[in-house]
Scaffold this motif. Structure first.
Motif, short mmCIF file in Angstrom:
data_model
loop_
_atom_site.label_atom_id
_atom_site.label_comp_id
_atom_site.label_asym_id
_atom_site.label_seq_id
_atom_site.Cartn_x
_atom_site.Cartn_y
_atom_site.Cartn_z
N ARG A 26 0.49 -1.48 -0.31
CA ARG A 26 -0.43 0.20 -0.56
C ARG A 26 1.20 1.58 0.37
O ARG A 26 0.34 1.71 -0.72
CB ARG A 26 -1.07 0.02 1.35
CG ARG A 26 -2.09 -1.28 1.53
CD ARG A 26 -2.35 -1.18 2.07
NE ARG A 26 -3.83 0.02 2.84
CZ ARG A 26 -5.02 0.33 1.49
NH1 ARG A 26 -5.20 -0.10 0.69
NH2 ARG A 26 -5.25 1.24 1.63
N GLN A 27 1.66 0.59 0.90
CA GLN A 27 2.83 2.41 0.76
C GLN A 27 3.46 2.48 -0.30
O GLN A 27 3.86 3.91 -0.74
CB GLN A 27 3.82 2.15 2.06
CG GLN A 27 3.26 2.33 3.55
CD GLN A 27 4.60 1.65 4.02
OE1 GLN A 27 5.67 1.59 4.46
NE2 GLN A 27 4.03 2.58 5.51
N GLN A 28 3.52 1.54 -1.16
CA GLN A 28 4.28 1.71 -2.82
C GLN A 28 3.59 2.76 -3.30
O GLN A 28 3.70 2.89 -4.53
CB GLN A 28 5.10 0.25 -3.31
CG GLN A 28 5.69 0.52 -3.80
CD GLN A 28 5.82 -1.11 -4.00
OE1 GLN A 28 5.49 -2.06 -4.05
NE2 GLN A 28 7.46 -1.11 -4.75
N VAL A 29 2.30 2.05 -3.36
CA VAL A 29 1.01 2.46 -4.27
C VAL A 29 1.31 3.97 -4.45
O VAL A 29 1.60 4.56 -4.77
CB VAL A 29 -0.12 2.49 -4.22
CG1 VAL A 29 -1.12 2.86 -4.96
CG2 VAL A 29 0.23 0.56 -4.80
N PHE A 30 1.11 4.35 -2.84
CA PHE A 30 1.00 5.82 -2.73
C PHE A 30 2.00 6.83 -2.91
O PHE A 30 1.57 7.85 -3.20
CB PHE A 30 0.54 6.25 -0.47
CG PHE A 30 0.95 7.15 -0.93
CD1 PHE A 30 -0.45 7.83 -0.78
CD2 PHE A 30 1.91 7.68 0.34
CE1 PHE A 30 -0.40 9.03 -0.05
CE2 PHE A 30 1.98 9.20 0.59
CZ PHE A 30 0.98 9.98 0.89
N ILE A 31 3.52 6.01 -2.39
CA ILE A 31 4.62 6.63 -2.87
C ILE A 31 4.84 7.04 -4.19
O ILE A 31 5.44 8.36 -4.94
CB ILE A 31 5.74 5.86 -2.41
CG1 ILE A 31 5.85 6.55 -1.27
CG2 ILE A 31 7.78 6.71 -3.40
CD1 ILE A 31 7.16 5.02 -0.24
N GLU A 32 4.37 6.19 -4.98
CA GLU A 32 4.51 6.00 -6.46
C GLU A 32 3.41 6.90 -7.16
O GLU A 32 3.65 7.82 -7.78
CB GLU A 32 4.15 4.77 -7.45
CG GLU A 32 5.57 3.67 -6.93
CD GLU A 32 5.38 2.20 -7.41
OE1 GLU A 32 4.21 2.24 -8.39
OE2 GLU A 32 6.10 1.12 -6.90
N GLU A 33 1.93 6.96 -7.18
CA GLU A 33 0.94 7.92 -6.96
C GLU A 33 0.99 9.23 -6.72
O GLU A 33 1.13 10.66 -7.30
CB GLU A 33 -0.07 7.65 -6.16
CG GLU A 33 -0.69 6.23 -7.36
CD GLU A 33 -1.95 5.64 -6.43
OE1 GLU A 33 -2.19 6.68 -4.75
OE2 GLU A 33 -2.65 4.97 -6.80
N GLU A 34 2.00 9.28 -5.82
CA GLU A 34 2.70 11.10 -4.74
C GLU A 34 3.66 11.54 -5.57
O GLU A 34 4.02 12.54 -5.06
CB GLU A 34 2.12 11.23 -3.63
CG GLU A 34 1.37 10.69 -3.21
CD GLU A 34 -0.04 11.52 -2.98
OE1 GLU A 34 0.49 12.72 -2.96
OE2 GLU A 34 -1.60 11.03 -3.57
#
Length: 282
Positions: A26-34
């Protein structure tokens, strides 16, 4: 089948690894999206911080009465637990809700420190820490850190320094480890009733160091961030084998007594990562 410390330890590591992977994805998705660019740090600063912390804690326990340190040490662990739980919940719940649950969990540990609750909060908190620090350390750096700490772990356990610190901390109901009762009916024991300086209490529980699990989770997340989910699962398997080998080492070389878990875990993780490098998996 009657469960023993080996089963509890393996189940604990497996559960912590599953949680760390779920949170990290979940953090990886958040980091990539932001579009967040995370810093990468070498092994040096974490090692300096680790040994400085150990030195300060050791000197403090040696020279200051525990009655003066009780609230300071408990406050520190209260914050560590709350922050780790908040990290795990932070991307799944609104920040306020995650903060309230984290604070309530930490306060429950402070007021009602049952063994099962202690282990649950410690596992969640370590998964949170692993999912943070694994993103800013490369797998190679984590393995270097684990190798150096393995030497400290071996010396500390053989010299008795590790158990001395654990016993001193248990005097104020602080045990920085997972605690597994040898009898299934003892899960409701409170930390405040457990004194590891007493031989009788030592015989009713088994310990798995929080640091042994914590560094394993940091490595797992680091591999996930650097190479993807398949290498992460292979790393998780290597870590499980490393932990399993600890119990063989305990019987063969330590006669069932306190055993440094970090060296076998590190050796298995290093071998697994090396094989993945040789085969081009990472």
């Amino acid at each position: 089948m009657k469960l023993n410390p080996t089963h509890y330890s393996l189940a604990t590591l497996a559960a912590c690894q599953a949680l760390a992977i779920a949170v990290s994805l979940r953090q990886q998705v958040f980091i990539e999206e932001e579009g967040i660019v995370l810093p990468k740090i070498s092994a040096g600063p974490p090692l300096v911080y680790f040994f400085l912390t150990v030195a300060v804690l050791g000197l403090t326990l040696a020279f200051l009465p525990l009655r003066f340190l009780k609230y300071l040490i408990k406050g520190m662990f209260l914050l560590l637990y709350a922050w780790g739980v908040f990290v795990v919940l932070g991307l799944s719940l609104p920040a306020v809700a995650a903060g309230i649950i984290a604070a309530m969990g930490a306060l429950a540990w402070l007021k009602w420190p049952r063994l099962w609750l202690h282990n649950l909060l410690l596992g969640i908190a370590l998964a949170g820490y692993g999912s943070v620090f694994g993103f800013i350390l490369s797998p190679g750096s984590v393995l270097v850190i684990m190798a150096v700490i393995s030497i400290y772990d071996l010396v500390s356990v053989k010299s008795g320094h590790m158990m001395w610190m654990v016993k001193k901390l248990s005097g104020v109901a602080i045990v920085p480890a997972f605690i597994f009762p040898r009898r299934g009916t003892d899960w409701s024991i409170e930390l405040s009733d457990l004194r590891l300086e007493n031989e009788a209490d030592e015989r009713v529980v088994s310990l798995l160091g929080g640091g042994d699990v914590g560094f394993a989770l940091i490595l797992l997340v680091s591999v996930l961030a650097a190479a993807g989910i398949v290498p992460a699962f292979l790393t998780a398997g290597a870590l499980m084998l490393g932990l399993l080998s600890v119990f063989w080492v305990q019987r063969a070389f330590f006669k069932g007594g306190p055993t440094p878990a970090m060296p076998p875990i590190t050796a298995a993780a290093g071998l697994g990562y090396g094989l993945m490098l040789l085969t081009g998996i990472v």
